[in-house]
Design a protein around this motif. Structure first.
Motif: not given
Length: 292
Positions: A166-177
Protein backbone atom coordinates in the motif's frame (compact mmCIF):
# COMPACT_ATOMS: atom_id res chain seq x y z
CA UNK A 1 -18.49 -25.50 -55.23
CA UNK A 2 -16.18 -25.90 -52.18
CA UNK A 3 -16.55 -23.32 -49.41
CA UNK A 4 -13.44 -21.11 -49.07
CA UNK A 5 -11.34 -21.07 -45.90
CA UNK A 6 -12.23 -17.43 -45.22
CA UNK A 7 -15.91 -18.38 -45.05
CA UNK A 8 -15.18 -21.00 -42.41
CA UNK A 9 -13.39 -18.30 -40.42
CA UNK A 10 -16.39 -15.98 -40.73
CA UNK A 11 -18.82 -18.62 -39.46
CA UNK A 12 -16.54 -19.41 -36.55
CA UNK A 13 -16.18 -15.74 -35.62
CA UNK A 14 -19.97 -15.23 -35.63
CA UNK A 15 -20.46 -18.40 -33.57
CA UNK A 16 -17.94 -17.30 -30.94
CA UNK A 17 -19.11 -13.68 -30.69
CA UNK A 18 -22.83 -14.14 -31.26
CA UNK A 19 -23.20 -11.07 -33.47
CA UNK A 20 -22.11 -9.78 -36.86
CA UNK A 21 -20.46 -6.53 -35.81
CA UNK A 22 -17.87 -7.95 -33.36
CA UNK A 23 -17.25 -10.92 -35.67
CA UNK A 24 -16.61 -8.57 -38.59
CA UNK A 25 -14.32 -6.40 -36.47
CA UNK A 26 -12.24 -9.42 -35.47
CA UNK A 27 -11.72 -10.24 -39.16
CA UNK A 28 -11.08 -6.67 -40.28
CA UNK A 29 -14.18 -6.40 -42.50
CA UNK A 30 -17.36 -4.31 -42.45
CA UNK A 31 -20.54 -5.71 -40.87
CA UNK A 32 -22.35 -5.23 -44.20
CA UNK A 33 -19.70 -7.33 -45.93
CA UNK A 34 -20.06 -10.03 -43.26
CA UNK A 35 -23.85 -9.98 -43.73
CA UNK A 36 -23.57 -10.44 -47.52
CA UNK A 37 -20.96 -13.18 -47.21
CA UNK A 38 -23.02 -15.11 -44.65
CA UNK A 39 -26.09 -14.91 -46.88
CA UNK A 40 -24.03 -16.19 -49.83
CA UNK A 41 -22.63 -19.10 -47.78
CA UNK A 42 -26.09 -20.16 -46.64
CA UNK A 43 -27.39 -19.91 -50.20
CA UNK A 44 -24.46 -21.98 -51.50
CA UNK A 45 -24.95 -24.66 -48.84
CA UNK A 46 -28.73 -24.58 -49.02
CA UNK A 47 -29.12 -24.43 -45.24
CA UNK A 48 -29.30 -21.87 -42.46
CA UNK A 49 -26.18 -21.62 -40.33
CA UNK A 50 -27.62 -19.24 -37.71
CA UNK A 51 -30.92 -18.42 -36.11
CA UNK A 52 -31.38 -14.66 -35.91
CA UNK A 53 -32.67 -13.37 -32.56
CA UNK A 54 -32.88 -9.94 -31.03
CA UNK A 55 -30.11 -10.96 -28.65
CA UNK A 56 -27.83 -12.05 -31.49
CA UNK A 57 -26.93 -14.95 -33.76
CA UNK A 58 -27.23 -18.54 -32.50
CA UNK A 59 -25.58 -21.26 -34.56
CA UNK A 60 -27.71 -24.07 -35.93
CA UNK A 61 -26.28 -27.63 -35.88
CA UNK A 62 -24.88 -26.93 -39.37
CA UNK A 63 -23.31 -23.70 -38.15
CA UNK A 64 -21.80 -25.41 -35.12
CA UNK A 65 -20.33 -28.13 -37.34
CA UNK A 66 -18.80 -25.54 -39.68
CA UNK A 67 -17.36 -23.55 -36.76
CA UNK A 68 -15.85 -26.73 -35.29
CA UNK A 69 -14.30 -27.57 -38.67
CA UNK A 70 -12.84 -24.04 -38.81
CA UNK A 71 -11.27 -24.52 -35.38
CA UNK A 72 -9.64 -27.77 -36.49
CA UNK A 73 -8.36 -26.18 -39.70
CA UNK A 74 -6.95 -23.19 -37.81
CA UNK A 75 -5.13 -25.45 -35.37
CA UNK A 76 -3.57 -27.40 -38.26
CA UNK A 77 -2.38 -24.16 -39.88
CA UNK A 78 -0.93 -22.98 -36.55
CA UNK A 79 0.76 -26.36 -36.04
CA UNK A 80 2.35 -26.11 -39.48
CA UNK A 81 3.59 -22.57 -38.70
CA UNK A 82 5.12 -23.78 -35.43
CA UNK A 83 6.86 -26.71 -37.14
CA UNK A 84 8.32 -24.43 -39.79
CA UNK A 85 9.46 -21.94 -37.17
CA UNK A 86 11.08 -24.71 -35.18
CA UNK A 87 13.32 -25.61 -38.13
CA UNK A 88 14.94 -22.18 -38.17
CA UNK A 89 18.26 -22.30 -36.32
CA UNK A 90 19.30 -18.64 -36.58
CA UNK A 91 17.21 -16.10 -34.65
CA UNK A 92 15.32 -14.32 -37.41
CA UNK A 93 11.83 -13.57 -38.63
CA UNK A 94 8.75 -12.22 -36.88
CA UNK A 95 8.39 -12.65 -33.12
CA UNK A 96 5.01 -11.81 -31.60
CA UNK A 97 5.28 -10.77 -27.95
CA UNK A 98 2.38 -9.90 -25.65
CA UNK A 99 2.40 -8.25 -22.23
CA UNK A 100 0.20 -6.02 -20.11
CA UNK A 101 0.80 -2.26 -20.38
CA UNK A 102 2.54 -1.81 -16.98
CA UNK A 103 5.03 -4.59 -17.76
CA UNK A 104 5.74 -3.07 -21.17
CA UNK A 105 6.46 0.46 -19.94
CA UNK A 106 8.26 -0.43 -16.71
CA UNK A 107 10.20 -3.55 -17.69
CA UNK A 108 9.99 -4.88 -21.18
CA UNK A 109 10.67 -1.97 -23.54
CA UNK A 110 14.34 -1.45 -22.58
CA UNK A 111 14.86 -5.20 -22.87
CA UNK A 112 13.35 -5.19 -26.35
CA UNK A 113 15.76 -2.48 -27.42
CA UNK A 114 18.77 -4.47 -26.29
CA UNK A 115 17.35 -7.66 -27.81
CA UNK A 116 17.01 -5.96 -31.20
CA UNK A 117 20.59 -4.73 -31.00
CA UNK A 118 21.75 -8.26 -30.34
CA UNK A 119 19.43 -9.97 -32.87
CA UNK A 120 18.77 -7.46 -35.67
CA UNK A 121 17.20 -10.12 -37.94
CA UNK A 122 14.27 -10.61 -35.54
CA UNK A 123 11.30 -8.30 -36.14
CA UNK A 124 9.14 -7.78 -33.06
CA UNK A 125 5.37 -7.40 -33.08
CA UNK A 126 4.38 -6.21 -29.60
CA UNK A 127 0.76 -6.72 -28.54
CA UNK A 128 -0.04 -4.69 -25.42
CA UNK A 129 -3.01 -6.44 -23.87
CA UNK A 130 -4.45 -7.16 -20.44
CA UNK A 131 -6.12 -10.28 -21.87
CA UNK A 132 -4.42 -13.65 -22.08
CA UNK A 133 -3.99 -14.14 -25.83
CA UNK A 134 -4.25 -17.60 -27.35
CA UNK A 135 -0.68 -18.77 -27.99
CA UNK A 136 -1.98 -22.01 -29.51
CA UNK A 137 -3.56 -19.98 -32.32
CA UNK A 138 -0.38 -17.91 -32.75
CA UNK A 139 -2.04 -14.73 -31.49
CA UNK A 140 1.40 -14.37 -29.91
CA UNK A 141 4.59 -16.43 -29.71
CA UNK A 142 5.71 -15.38 -26.22
CA UNK A 143 3.75 -13.89 -23.32
CA UNK A 144 5.11 -12.00 -20.32
CA UNK A 145 2.43 -12.32 -17.66
CA UNK A 146 1.94 -11.64 -13.96
CA UNK A 147 -0.18 -14.55 -12.81
CA UNK A 148 -0.60 -17.08 -10.04
CA UNK A 149 -1.92 -19.75 -12.38
CA UNK A 150 -0.19 -19.98 -15.79
CA UNK A 151 -2.15 -21.97 -18.41
CA UNK A 152 -1.27 -25.68 -18.26
CA UNK A 153 -0.98 -25.92 -22.05
CA UNK A 154 1.97 -23.48 -22.12
CA UNK A 155 5.59 -23.88 -21.07
CA UNK A 156 8.07 -21.36 -19.77
CA UNK A 157 9.78 -20.14 -16.69
CA UNK A 158 8.99 -18.19 -13.56
CA UNK A 159 11.23 -15.11 -13.53
CA UNK A 160 10.36 -13.51 -10.19
CA UNK A 161 7.64 -12.71 -7.69
CA UNK A 162 5.89 -9.36 -8.12
CA UNK A 163 5.25 -7.88 -4.69
CA UNK A 164 2.53 -5.31 -3.94
CA UNK A 165 2.20 -2.93 -1.00
CA UNK A 166 0.00 0.00 0.00
CA UNK A 167 1.34 3.44 -0.99
CA UNK A 168 0.43 7.02 -0.27
CA UNK A 169 1.93 10.50 -0.73
CA UNK A 170 5.06 11.37 1.23
CA UNK A 171 3.25 14.41 2.63
CA UNK A 172 -0.13 13.98 4.24
CA UNK A 173 -1.84 12.00 6.96
CA UNK A 174 -2.41 8.74 5.11
CA UNK A 175 -1.96 6.31 7.97
CA UNK A 176 -5.16 6.94 9.89
CA UNK A 177 -8.04 4.53 10.10
CA UNK A 178 -10.16 6.99 8.12
CA UNK A 179 -7.80 7.29 5.15
CA UNK A 180 -9.42 7.62 1.74
CA UNK A 181 -8.52 4.93 -0.83
CA UNK A 182 -8.30 4.51 -4.57
CA UNK A 183 -9.02 1.00 -5.74
CA UNK A 184 -8.54 -1.19 -8.79
CA UNK A 185 -11.92 -2.14 -10.21
CA UNK A 186 -13.43 -5.61 -10.17
CA UNK A 187 -12.20 -6.05 -13.75
CA UNK A 188 -8.55 -6.12 -12.61
CA UNK A 189 -7.10 -9.53 -11.65
CA UNK A 190 -10.52 -11.06 -11.17
CA UNK A 191 -11.37 -8.57 -8.41
CA UNK A 192 -8.43 -9.56 -6.17
CA UNK A 193 -7.34 -5.96 -5.51
CA UNK A 194 -10.87 -4.65 -5.17
CA UNK A 195 -11.54 -7.23 -2.44
CA UNK A 196 -8.27 -6.26 -0.74
CA UNK A 197 -9.34 -2.61 -0.54
CA UNK A 198 -12.93 -3.48 0.44
CA UNK A 199 -11.63 -5.46 3.44
CA UNK A 200 -9.86 -2.30 4.69
CA UNK A 201 -12.22 0.50 3.73
CA UNK A 202 -15.97 0.84 3.40
CA UNK A 203 -17.49 2.02 0.10
CA UNK A 204 -17.77 5.58 1.44
CA UNK A 205 -13.97 5.72 1.82
CA UNK A 206 -13.16 4.67 -1.75
CA UNK A 207 -12.72 7.91 -3.68
CA UNK A 208 -12.01 6.36 -7.07
CA UNK A 209 -11.95 3.01 -8.85
CA UNK A 210 -9.78 2.40 -11.93
CA UNK A 211 -9.23 -0.43 -14.38
CA UNK A 212 -5.51 0.17 -15.04
CA UNK A 213 -2.43 0.11 -12.85
CA UNK A 214 -1.13 3.22 -14.59
CA UNK A 215 -4.26 5.14 -13.66
CA UNK A 216 -4.09 3.82 -10.11
CA UNK A 217 -0.52 5.06 -9.75
CA UNK A 218 -1.38 8.51 -11.08
CA UNK A 219 -4.36 8.80 -8.73
CA UNK A 220 -2.22 7.98 -5.70
CA UNK A 221 0.46 10.46 -6.82
CA UNK A 222 -2.19 13.17 -7.12
CA UNK A 223 -3.22 12.58 -3.51
CA UNK A 224 -6.70 11.31 -4.37
CA UNK A 225 -6.20 8.42 -1.97
CA UNK A 226 -3.92 5.64 -0.82
CA UNK A 227 -3.90 2.29 -2.58
CA UNK A 228 -2.00 -0.83 -3.63
CA UNK A 229 0.79 -0.69 -6.20
CA UNK A 230 3.47 -3.11 -7.38
CA UNK A 231 6.59 -2.38 -5.35
CA UNK A 232 8.86 -2.11 -8.38
CA UNK A 233 6.76 0.88 -9.48
CA UNK A 234 5.78 2.50 -6.18
CA UNK A 235 9.32 2.40 -4.79
CA UNK A 236 10.66 4.36 -7.77
CA UNK A 237 8.33 7.35 -7.34
CA UNK A 238 9.90 10.03 -5.16
CA UNK A 239 6.56 11.48 -4.06
CA UNK A 240 5.25 8.19 -2.68
CA UNK A 241 6.02 6.13 0.41
CA UNK A 242 5.10 2.65 1.50
CA UNK A 243 2.36 2.42 4.09
CA UNK A 244 2.68 -1.36 4.47
CA UNK A 245 5.11 -4.16 3.82
CA UNK A 246 4.70 -6.36 0.74
CA UNK A 247 1.38 -8.16 1.19
CA UNK A 248 1.39 -11.90 0.30
CA UNK A 249 -2.32 -11.63 -0.47
CA UNK A 250 -1.53 -9.54 -3.55
CA UNK A 251 1.70 -11.17 -4.75
CA UNK A 252 1.83 -12.77 -8.21
CA UNK A 253 4.52 -14.51 -10.22
CA UNK A 254 6.13 -13.08 -13.33
CA UNK A 255 6.08 -15.76 -16.04
CA UNK A 256 7.56 -15.93 -19.52
CA UNK A 257 5.43 -18.37 -21.52
CA UNK A 258 5.29 -19.93 -24.97
CA UNK A 259 3.63 -22.83 -26.76
CA UNK A 260 5.42 -26.20 -26.40
CA UNK A 261 5.82 -26.45 -30.18
CA UNK A 262 7.69 -23.12 -30.25
CA UNK A 263 10.06 -23.45 -27.31
CA UNK A 264 12.95 -24.70 -29.48
CA UNK A 265 12.47 -22.11 -32.25
CA UNK A 266 15.66 -20.06 -32.41
CA UNK A 267 14.03 -16.64 -32.12
CA UNK A 268 11.80 -17.76 -29.22
CA UNK A 269 14.63 -19.47 -27.35
CA UNK A 270 16.89 -16.44 -27.82
CA UNK A 271 14.19 -14.06 -26.60
CA UNK A 272 13.31 -16.11 -23.52
CA UNK A 273 16.98 -16.47 -22.55
CA UNK A 274 17.53 -12.74 -23.08
CA UNK A 275 14.57 -11.65 -20.93
CA UNK A 276 15.41 -14.13 -18.16
CA UNK A 277 18.97 -12.78 -18.02
CA UNK A 278 17.75 -9.18 -17.94
CA UNK A 279 15.15 -9.80 -15.22
CA UNK A 280 17.57 -11.58 -12.85
CA UNK A 281 19.22 -8.40 -11.44
CA UNK A 282 15.78 -6.77 -11.10
CA UNK A 283 14.40 -9.43 -8.78
CA UNK A 284 15.08 -7.52 -5.53
CA UNK A 285 13.06 -4.57 -6.81
CA UNK A 286 10.29 -6.77 -8.22
CA UNK A 287 10.04 -8.69 -4.97
CA UNK A 288 9.88 -5.55 -2.84
CA UNK A 289 13.29 -5.96 -1.20
CA UNK A 290 14.57 -2.49 -2.14
CA UNK A 291 12.21 -0.15 -0.35
CA UNK A 292 13.43 3.41 -0.06
Amino acid sequence: MPVAWDEFRLVRAITERGALAPAAASLGINPSTAFRRLAAIEAELGTRLFERHRSGYVATPAGEAMAAAAARMEEEVARFDREVADRAQTPSGLLRVTAAAPLVTDLLMPMLGRFRTRYPKVQIELVVSEEALNLSRRDADVALRATRDPPPNLVGRKLATIAWAVYGPVRGDADGANAVWVSPSEAVAGGLFARFVAARAGPERVAMRLNTVQGLCEAICEGIGIGPLPCYRGDRIAGLRRLSGPDPELAASLWLLTHPDLRHAARVRAFMDHVATEVAPLRPALEGRQAG
